[in-house]
Design an enzyme around this catalytic site. Structure first.
Site, PDB file in Angstrom:
ATOM      1  CD1 TRP A 217      -1.741  -5.516  -3.838  1.00 56.72           C
ATOM      2  CD2 TRP A 217      -1.423  -6.550  -1.885  1.00 56.72           C
ATOM      3  NE1 TRP A 217      -1.396  -6.822  -4.099  1.00 56.72           N
ATOM      4  CE2 TRP A 217      -1.197  -7.481  -2.923  1.00 56.72           C
ATOM      5  CE3 TRP A 217      -1.268  -6.980  -0.564  1.00 56.72           C
ATOM      6  CZ2 TRP A 217      -0.843  -8.802  -2.687  1.00 56.72           C
ATOM      7  CZ3 TRP A 217      -0.926  -8.303  -0.318  1.00 56.72           C
ATOM      8  CH2 TRP A 217      -0.710  -9.186  -1.380  1.00 56.72           C
TER       9      TRP A 217
ATOM     10  CG  HIS B 183      14.313 -37.638 -12.007  1.00 55.64           C
ATOM     11  ND1 HIS B 183      14.564 -38.981 -11.860  1.00 55.64           N
ATOM     12  CD2 HIS B 183      15.511 -37.069 -12.341  1.00 55.64           C
ATOM     13  CE1 HIS B 183      15.841 -39.221 -12.061  1.00 55.64           C
ATOM     14  NE2 HIS B 183      16.445 -38.072 -12.354  1.00 55.64           N
TER      15      HIS B 183
ATOM     16  CD  GLU C 202      13.678 -12.852 -12.904  1.00 57.48           C
ATOM     17  OE1 GLU C 202      13.423 -11.711 -13.311  1.00 57.48           O
ATOM     18  OE2 GLU C 202      13.314 -13.267 -11.778  1.00 57.48           O
TER      19      GLU C 202
ATOM     20  CG  ASN D  62       1.873  -0.472   3.798  1.00 55.54           C
ATOM     21  OD1 ASN D  62       1.411  -1.582   3.592  1.00 55.54           O
ATOM     22  ND2 ASN D  62       3.079  -0.115   3.387  1.00 55.54           N
ATOM     23  N   GLY D  63       0.052  -2.344   6.067  1.00 55.00           N
ATOM     24  CA  GLY D  63       0.488  -3.408   6.946  1.00 55.00           C
ATOM     25  C   GLY D  63      -0.670  -4.269   7.394  1.00 55.00           C
TER      26      GLY D  63
ATOM     27  NE  ARG E  86       4.380   1.443  -1.430  1.00 52.91           N
ATOM     28  CZ  ARG E  86       5.461   1.372  -0.669  1.00 52.91           C
ATOM     29  NH1 ARG E  86       6.584   1.935  -1.068  1.00 52.91           N
ATOM     30  NH2 ARG E  86       5.436   0.753   0.496  1.00 52.91           N
TER      31      ARG E  86
ATOM     32  CB  CYS F 204      -0.902   0.024   1.226  1.00 53.04           C
ATOM     33  SG  CYS F 204      -1.809  -1.493   1.511  1.00 53.04           S
TER      34      CYS F 204
ATOM     35  CE  LYS G 145      10.828 -10.079 -13.477  1.00 52.64           C
ATOM     36  NZ  LYS G 145      10.780 -10.880 -12.247  1.00 52.64           N
TER      37      LYS G 145
ATOM     38  CE  LYS H 139       9.668  -2.681  -8.164  1.00 55.94           C
ATOM     39  NZ  LYS H 139      10.139  -3.547  -9.262  1.00 55.94           N
TER      40      LYS H 139
ATOM     41  CD  GLU I 175       6.742 -11.311 -11.110  1.00 61.30           C
ATOM     42  OE1 GLU I 175       6.956 -11.175  -9.895  1.00 61.30           O
ATOM     43  OE2 GLU I 175       7.514 -10.881 -11.981  1.00 61.30           O
TER      44      GLU I 175
END
Length: 607
Positions: free
Chosen positions: A74, A502, A479, A98-99, A27, A2, A483, A602, A486
């Site tokens: 968020w 396997h 990575e 925020n939190g 963010r 947030c 990406k 973010k 995301e």
């Protein structure tokens, strides 16, 4: 996560707050709101969805007032609706948070029993209701805020305004960042200095547990016990122009193209061009005596740490453990006193990584942090900070910060190897030369954009994608898969190429593209045989390699992207760029929100 903004001064607050919220969009958020004081009373405007919805509401119903707070939320507790959007409050107080308040259920039951009426599903409203409870019983805003803060458990950054108290904002931080900005007859609060960049460069960073009383004349800081404390005002280097798109379609596209410059700037900090030696900041411990290193991070930073592990073990011969930060503190591993805790974070505020740092500190580890924000909480709590010089990264999906982190980790491995007597001067010269070659080679990767777009066309129609790599290319595959997930919302998984047989080999058919990173080097033949296994089962192979390996792979792969051949040591840095470019191109074809993917944030400042 947030974003928080607060303003007190002589100008209209709502336009200033809205502009700062725009700068905090990176963010991640799903609703937004602003509250100001108008003729002594609190007025709010809130909207679900993107800031454009709030902008339309403000155009229909403007907000006056010179004191205000704003928020991009968020969602954690409660759906992302207008009713659950911040600011929360009553007629007496309005709060942005925020939190996560971990004891909110207990506090809510207590407050409801005392007659407080809740209207949202959020944990955050508990803060406003408790402040209101104390205000109704005659406490001043300052005393009501302090009495509330003493009851809160969890992580929070807060900003509050109070009816009848124009020119007053109270802020607090515990486990989530909050900064104070000093302007001309105007003061600001913000989740980070980027939000305040066009408004002021004079910033004070609050310590964990601090709370602050902000008026147009300045700020009074207090610690968790209520004692007055001093916090240094620093002049930041950040300027507003650093956050523009510079003609690119998206921040992610811009930041991809900044890879060469960022790698160069980061190496410039750590390599003496005259001697071609790595020069680290002074370490308050002897690298030669470090018995073991423990790396911890989250997300892309964790994958950078995996590559760093390869380097520290193979180059510096330091035994290394690595853990996802959210798991490490609960696994409670035995740590050898005098070991090195190596933490990696773009923001320096990642809650899980910060918690791991504090756990390592309790186990007498030397703390080295690789960070992009050198005024962050992690920076202040580390023994040594190795800065990444990536500059502001606005796109939620991290790109250039990753290669900057790798550049730092490579230099750390070389310096550690020299200090431990396992890297000779000639070897250091050769390794440094391979690093200094990277910026120009990184620029050449963009010559393969057309081939990468052809790959993207294959992947855009898929539901599932497999990524493969061996050795230090395995984290590059991880990575790449991250990406793709995301920014395109396509399911992707990465495997060490030797592990494919396997289990994952059962997934392979014509509908599941396989993206492989296969640089030339000692693992080339091994990886090639794994790809042959996939091809024999109908797999569609899309391969990233180098010019030296391209000819061998063109016979078996549907599409081959050949980037410049570099030393095996630095190959993972270069390989990262095209796998990130691929995710971006697929997202364009899918039409997703590239810079602000759904559900993502973010800077993750809650556990």
């Amino acid at each position: 996560m947030c974003g928080i903004v607060g303003v007190v001064g002589s100008n209209q607050a709502a336009p200033v707050i809205f502009g700062a919220l725009r700068r905090l969009e990176y963010r991640g958020y799903d609703s937004a709101g602003i509250a100001t004081l108008v003729d002594g009373r609190i007025e709010r405007r809130r909207a679900a969805g993107k800031l454009d919805h709030l902008a339309a509401l403000l155009e229909r119903m403007p907000l006056a007032g010179i004191t205000g707070i704003g928020h991009t939320r968020w969602a954690t507790h409660g759906a992302p609706t207008e009713n659950n959007a911040h600011p929360h409050g009553t007629a007496r107080v309005s709060v942005v948070h925020n939190g996560i308040i971990e004891n909110f259920e207990e506090l809510r039951r207590e407050l409801e029993a005392a007659g407080q009426v809740f209207t949202t599903e959020t944990d955050s409203e508990t803060i406003a209701q408790m402040v209101d409870f104390h205000l109704a019983r005659g406490l001043s805003p300052r005393d009501a805020a302090f009495a509330t803060l003493r009851r809160l458990e969890g992580a929070y950054a807060l900003a509050m305004i109070f009816a009848g108290h124009d020119g007053l904002v109270i802020g607090a931080r515990h486990g989530a960042p909050l900064v104070v900005g000093y302007g001309e007859n105007e003061m600001f609060l913000g989740s980070d200095s980027l939000a305040l960049a066009p408004l002021t460069r004079r910033i004070a960073y609050m310590d964990d547990g601090d709370w602050v009383v902000v008026t147009p004349e300045g700020a009074e800081f207090f610690d968790a016990s209520g004692e007055r404390v001093a916090r240094e005002i620093r002049v930041t280097a950040l300027i507003a122009g650093a956050i523009g798109k510079d003609g690119y379609r998206h921040y992610m596209e811009k930041e991809l193209h900044e890879h060469p410059v960022v790698i160069g700037q980061t190496l410039q900090r750590l390599i003496d061009p005259a001697t071609r030696r790595v020069v680290l900041p002074d370490l308050p411990f002897d690298m030669a005596s470090v018995p073991r290193a423990v790396i911890t991070a989250c997300g892309s930073a964790f994958y950078a740490g995996m590559i760093g592990r390869y380097w520290l073990e193979s180059v510096a011969r330091i035994p290394v453990d690595i853990d996802v930060a959210s798991e490490m503190r609960y696994r409670d591993p035995p740590l050898t006193p005098g070991g090195m805790g190596l933490l990696i974070s773009q923001s320096g505020e990642t809650a899980d990584t910060l918690a791991a740092l504090r756990g390592m500190r309790a186990h007498r580890q030397h703390i080295v942090s690789v960070l992009n924000v050198e005024q962050s909480t992690m920076a202040r709590e580390s023994d040594v900070v190795l800065g990444t010089a990536a500059g502001p990264e606005i796109s939620v999906a991290s790109t250039k910060a990753f290669t900057a982190q790798l550049s730092v980790l490579a230099c750390l491995a070389i310096a550690a190897g020299r200090q431990r007597g396992v890297v000779s001067p000639d070897q250091e010269q050769a390794l440094v030369a391979s690093l200094l070659d990277l910026p120009s080679r990184a620029g050449e990767v963009f010559d393969q954009a057309a081939a990468i777009r052809r790959m993207a066309a294959v992947i855009a129609g898929a539901r599932d994608v497999l990524y493969l790599g061996r050795g230090s290319s395995f984290p590059v595959a991880l990575e790449g898969a991250l990406k793709l997930k995301e920014v395109s919302y396509i399911h992707a998984e990465a495997y060490a190429a030797g592990e494919m047989k396997h289990g994952p080999i059962s997934l392979i058919d014509q509908t599941v593209p396989i993206v492989a990173t296969v640089p030339s080097g000692r693992l080339f033949e091994k990886t090639l045989s794994n790809l042959q296994e996939a091809r024999a089962r109908g797999g569609r192979l899309l391969v990233f390699t180098d010019t030296q390996g391209a000819e061998r792979l063109r016979g078996i792969a549907e599409i081959v992207v050949a980037i410049p051949t570099v030393d095996e040591f630095t190959a993972p840095v270069l390989q990262t760029i095209p796998v990130q470019m691929l995710a971006y191109e697929v997202a364009l074809l899918k039409g997703t929100d590239v810079d602000q993917p759904r559900n993502l944030a973010k800077s993750v400042t809650v556990e």
